[in-house]
Write an enzyme that holds these catalytic residues in place. Structure first.
Site, PDB file in Angstrom:
ATOM      1  N   ARG A 241       0.913  -1.361  -0.025  1.00 36.76           N
ATOM      2  CA  ARG A 241      -0.024  -0.024  -0.053  1.00 36.76           C
ATOM      3  C   ARG A 241       0.686   1.263   0.040  1.00 36.76           C
ATOM      4  O   ARG A 241       1.905   1.346   0.524  1.00 36.76           O
ATOM      5  CB  ARG A 241      -0.775   0.016   1.370  1.00 36.76           C
ATOM      6  CG  ARG A 241      -2.066  -0.756   1.393  1.00 36.76           C
ATOM      7  CD  ARG A 241      -3.132  -0.441   0.218  1.00 36.76           C
ATOM      8  NE  ARG A 241      -4.270  -1.377   0.791  1.00 36.76           N
ATOM      9  CZ  ARG A 241      -4.621  -2.447  -0.338  1.00 36.76           C
ATOM     10  NH1 ARG A 241      -4.106  -2.766  -1.487  1.00 36.76           N
ATOM     11  NH2 ARG A 241      -5.944  -2.989  -0.068  1.00 36.76           N
ATOM     12  N   GLU A 270      -3.503   7.853  -4.200  1.00 35.32           N
ATOM     13  CA  GLU A 270      -3.830   7.408  -5.578  1.00 35.32           C
ATOM     14  C   GLU A 270      -5.264   7.782  -6.074  1.00 35.32           C
ATOM     15  O   GLU A 270      -6.135   8.036  -5.228  1.00 35.32           O
ATOM     16  CB  GLU A 270      -3.944   5.772  -5.744  1.00 35.32           C
ATOM     17  CG  GLU A 270      -2.712   5.058  -5.267  1.00 35.32           C
ATOM     18  CD  GLU A 270      -3.069   3.685  -5.076  1.00 35.32           C
ATOM     19  OE1 GLU A 270      -3.908   3.156  -5.024  1.00 35.32           O
ATOM     20  OE2 GLU A 270      -1.984   3.258  -4.684  1.00 35.32           O
ATOM     21  N   HIS A 288      -1.532   0.704  -9.651  1.00 33.37           N
ATOM     22  CA  HIS A 288      -2.121  -0.104  -8.825  1.00 33.37           C
ATOM     23  C   HIS A 288      -2.702  -1.167  -9.575  1.00 33.37           C
ATOM     24  O   HIS A 288      -3.971  -1.357  -9.567  1.00 33.37           O
ATOM     25  CB  HIS A 288      -3.076   0.469  -7.813  1.00 33.37           C
ATOM     26  CG  HIS A 288      -3.189  -0.116  -6.474  1.00 33.37           C
ATOM     27  ND1 HIS A 288      -3.536   0.504  -5.527  1.00 33.37           N
ATOM     28  CD2 HIS A 288      -3.439  -1.718  -6.338  1.00 33.37           C
ATOM     29  CE1 HIS A 288      -4.003  -0.594  -4.718  1.00 33.37           C
ATOM     30  NE2 HIS A 288      -3.595  -1.738  -5.073  1.00 33.37           N
TER      31      HIS A 288
HETATM   32  O1  A2R Z   1       3.966  -9.075  11.150  1.00 34.73           O
HETATM   33  P1  A2R Z   1       3.289 -10.534  11.027  1.00 34.73           P
HETATM   34  O2  A2R Z   1       4.230 -11.386  11.828  1.00 34.73           O
HETATM   35  O3  A2R Z   1       1.945 -10.458  11.369  1.00 34.73           O
HETATM   36  O4  A2R Z   1       3.437 -10.721   9.661  1.00 34.73           O
HETATM   37  C1  A2R Z   1       2.682 -10.071   8.437  1.00 34.73           C
HETATM   38  C2  A2R Z   1       3.556  -9.007   7.963  1.00 34.73           C
HETATM   39  N1  A2R Z   1       3.315  -7.967   8.725  1.00 34.73           N
HETATM   40  C3  A2R Z   1       4.192  -7.136   9.080  1.00 34.73           C
HETATM   41  N2  A2R Z   1       5.630  -7.063   8.836  1.00 34.73           N
HETATM   42  C4  A2R Z   1       6.189  -5.934   9.422  1.00 34.73           C
HETATM   43  N3  A2R Z   1       5.844  -5.032  10.082  1.00 34.73           N
HETATM   44  C5  A2R Z   1       4.597  -5.166  10.429  1.00 34.73           C
HETATM   45  N4  A2R Z   1       3.918  -4.004  11.211  1.00 34.73           N
HETATM   46  C6  A2R Z   1       3.580  -5.966   9.887  1.00 34.73           C
HETATM   47  N5  A2R Z   1       2.232  -6.393   9.769  1.00 34.73           N
HETATM   48  C7  A2R Z   1       2.182  -7.229   9.062  1.00 34.73           C
HETATM   49  O5  A2R Z   1       2.962  -8.955   6.564  1.00 34.73           O
HETATM   50  C8  A2R Z   1       2.536 -11.072   7.316  1.00 34.73           C
HETATM   51  O6  A2R Z   1       3.993 -11.868   7.028  1.00 34.73           O
HETATM   52  C9  A2R Z   1       2.495  -9.979   6.080  1.00 34.73           C
HETATM   53  C10 A2R Z   1       0.972 -10.035   5.809  1.00 34.73           C
HETATM   54  O7  A2R Z   1       0.708 -11.159   5.266  1.00 34.73           O
HETATM   55  P2  A2R Z   1      -0.816 -11.822   4.894  1.00 34.73           P
HETATM   56  O8  A2R Z   1      -1.638 -11.099   5.917  1.00 34.73           O
HETATM   57  O9  A2R Z   1      -0.735 -13.249   4.419  1.00 34.73           O
HETATM   58  O10 A2R Z   1      -1.352 -10.774   3.896  1.00 34.73           O
HETATM   59  P3  A2R Z   1      -1.248 -11.126   2.152  1.00 34.73           P
HETATM   60  O11 A2R Z   1      -2.280 -11.814   1.554  1.00 34.73           O
HETATM   61  O12 A2R Z   1       0.102 -11.578   1.788  1.00 34.73           O
HETATM   62  O13 A2R Z   1      -1.416  -9.583   1.562  1.00 34.73           O
HETATM   63  C11 A2R Z   1      -0.426  -8.507   1.930  1.00 34.73           C
HETATM   64  C12 A2R Z   1      -1.067  -7.082   1.775  1.00 34.73           C
HETATM   65  C13 A2R Z   1      -2.594  -7.044   1.677  1.00 34.73           C
HETATM   66  O14 A2R Z   1      -2.836  -6.588   2.972  1.00 34.73           O
HETATM   67  C14 A2R Z   1      -2.728  -5.733   0.671  1.00 34.73           C
HETATM   68  O15 A2R Z   1      -2.433  -4.479   1.347  1.00 34.73           O
HETATM   69  C15 A2R Z   1      -1.559  -5.848  -0.337  1.00 34.73           C
HETATM   70  O16 A2R Z   1      -0.812  -7.081   0.309  1.00 34.73           O
HETATM   71  O17 A2R Z   1      -2.323  -6.333  -1.520  1.00 34.73           O
END
Ligand code: A2R
Length: 322
Positions: A241, A270, A288
């Site tokens: 994002r 955007e 995007h």
């Molecule tokens: O931090 P963790 O252990 O919850 O790992 C998640 C990581 N993540 C972060 N890493 C570093 N700092 C943060 N503050 C933080 N918050 C979250 O991002 C996890 O490894 C990853 C998100 O993975 P998923 O929930 O499987 O989401 P997905 O399907 O890979 O999509 C990610 C994003 C979407 O939310 C849209 O914004 C974009 O891709 O299209």
């Protein structure tokens, strides 16, 4: 008389508030099954006040703005369906406080977003947009295109190793890249080296790929300090994002050589991309479009519609957000 009897017997279609300009095939599917109110809360407040008590479902995009104040105006709201995997514009606390289930479209877009991440890395490092223009502009006969940065075998740092991050890593393995990552919690199931912060990771890699969710928790996770750590030979790729990257700091870093280049699919405001960014030669830009293929948008629409269908059929939701 007969007609009015029939109308009385046929069950009313549930009222759905659509809060984004939806992809037309999804909109058509919704209109077939529901009574759809398309962004009435923005276009016609008086009409919205009249229909708000009847709204039982909401359908929106990944970046729709759904504040607590909107939720509060919908006393009959039962379910929310997001067309996208990210849902950072939705006030999840307010939604959860009402016990309203929220659904998104995970997994079906992993391949496309990962493809776009790899593409932007190649576009930026190999200067593919410039190389394309070089041929089109007839410059080739006057000399070869300048040498560029090799990608295969380089070090890739992934910020956010979730569903999409892992799909990017698997592709990068095919390029012989050495992969490391950062998340808040290290993954026990993954052997890639873990770094505790984006800055620590950035210092160790050639390409830094950002693929976390958006929202307050990740706002400006990639800041001037991280960019300085990435260094003069480093590239930043963002398919997460726009809010995750401090865009002003990025523009400054690109203008002054703090980093070598960037590949961006997402932006702070955007569809507005600052002239300062568009003018730079060391950045590859896409609008995007990471999940914007016919195949994936169809799969996303099927899930977004299927979640509402399942809810009103009394069946389990297909992809509820836990
Ligand atoms: O931090 P963790 O252990 O919850 O790992 C998640 C990581 N993540 C972060 N890493 C570093 N700092 C943060 N503050 C933080 N918050 C979250 O991002 C996890 O490894 C990853 C998100 O993975 P998923 O929930 O499987 O989401 P997905 O399907 O890979 O999509 C990610 C994003 C979407 O939310 C849209 O914004 C974009 O891709 O299209």
């Amino acid at each position: 008389m007969i007609l009015s009897n029939l109308a009385a017997k046929s069950p009313a279609k549930p009222d759905v508030l659509v809060v984004a300009k939806l992809w037309p095939p999804l909109m058509e599917a919704l209109q077939g099954a529901f009574t759809v109110h398309d962004r009435t809360h923005e276009s016609d407040p008086a009409a919205f006040a009249a229909i708000a008590p009847r709204i039982r479902a909401m359908s929106g995009g990944g970046e729709s703005k759904v504040p607590a104040s909107l939720i509060a105006q919908l006393p009959a709201l039962e379910v929310i369906s997001v067309f996208g995997v990210g849902y950072d514009g939705y006030d999840v606390a307010a939604i959860r406080a009402r016990g309203i289930p929220l659904t998104n479209t995970p997994d079906v877009l992993n391949d496309d977003v990962a493809d776009m991440g790899i593409s932007l890395m190649l576009m930026a490092a190999r200067k593919l947009p410039q190389a394309d223009r070089y041929v089109r502009d007839g410059k080739w006969p006057s000399g070869p295109f300048p040498l560029v940065r090799k990608v295969s075998g380089a070090r890739l740092g992934i910020v956010g190793l979730g569903r999409i991050g892992l799909a990017i890593a698997r592709r990068a393995e095919g390029f012989g890249m050495r992969i490391a990552y950062t998340t808040r919690t290290p993954r026990r199931d993954i052997a890639y080296p873990y770094f505790a912060s984006p800055a620590l990771l950035a210092a160790e890699v050639d390409f830094l790929m950002v693929i976390t969710p958006g929202g307050a928790a990740t706002r400006h996770l990639i800041n001037a300090e991280v960019l300085a750590a990435l260094g003069t030979k480093g590239y930043l790729i963002n398919v997460a994002r726009g809010s995750v990257v401090d865009q002003d700091a990025l523009i400054h870093a690109l203008q002054t050589g703090v980093i070598a280049g960037a590949g961006l699919d997402v932006y702070a405001d955007e569809p507005n991309v600052p002239e300062a960014l568009r003018a730079l030669d060391n950045v590859a830009l896409t609008p995007h479009a990471a999940s914007a293929t016919w195949q994936t948008r169809k799969a996303m629409a099927d899930l977004a519609f299927g979640n509402l269908q399942a809810h009103f059929a009394g069946k389990p939701l297909l992809t509820p957000i836990a």
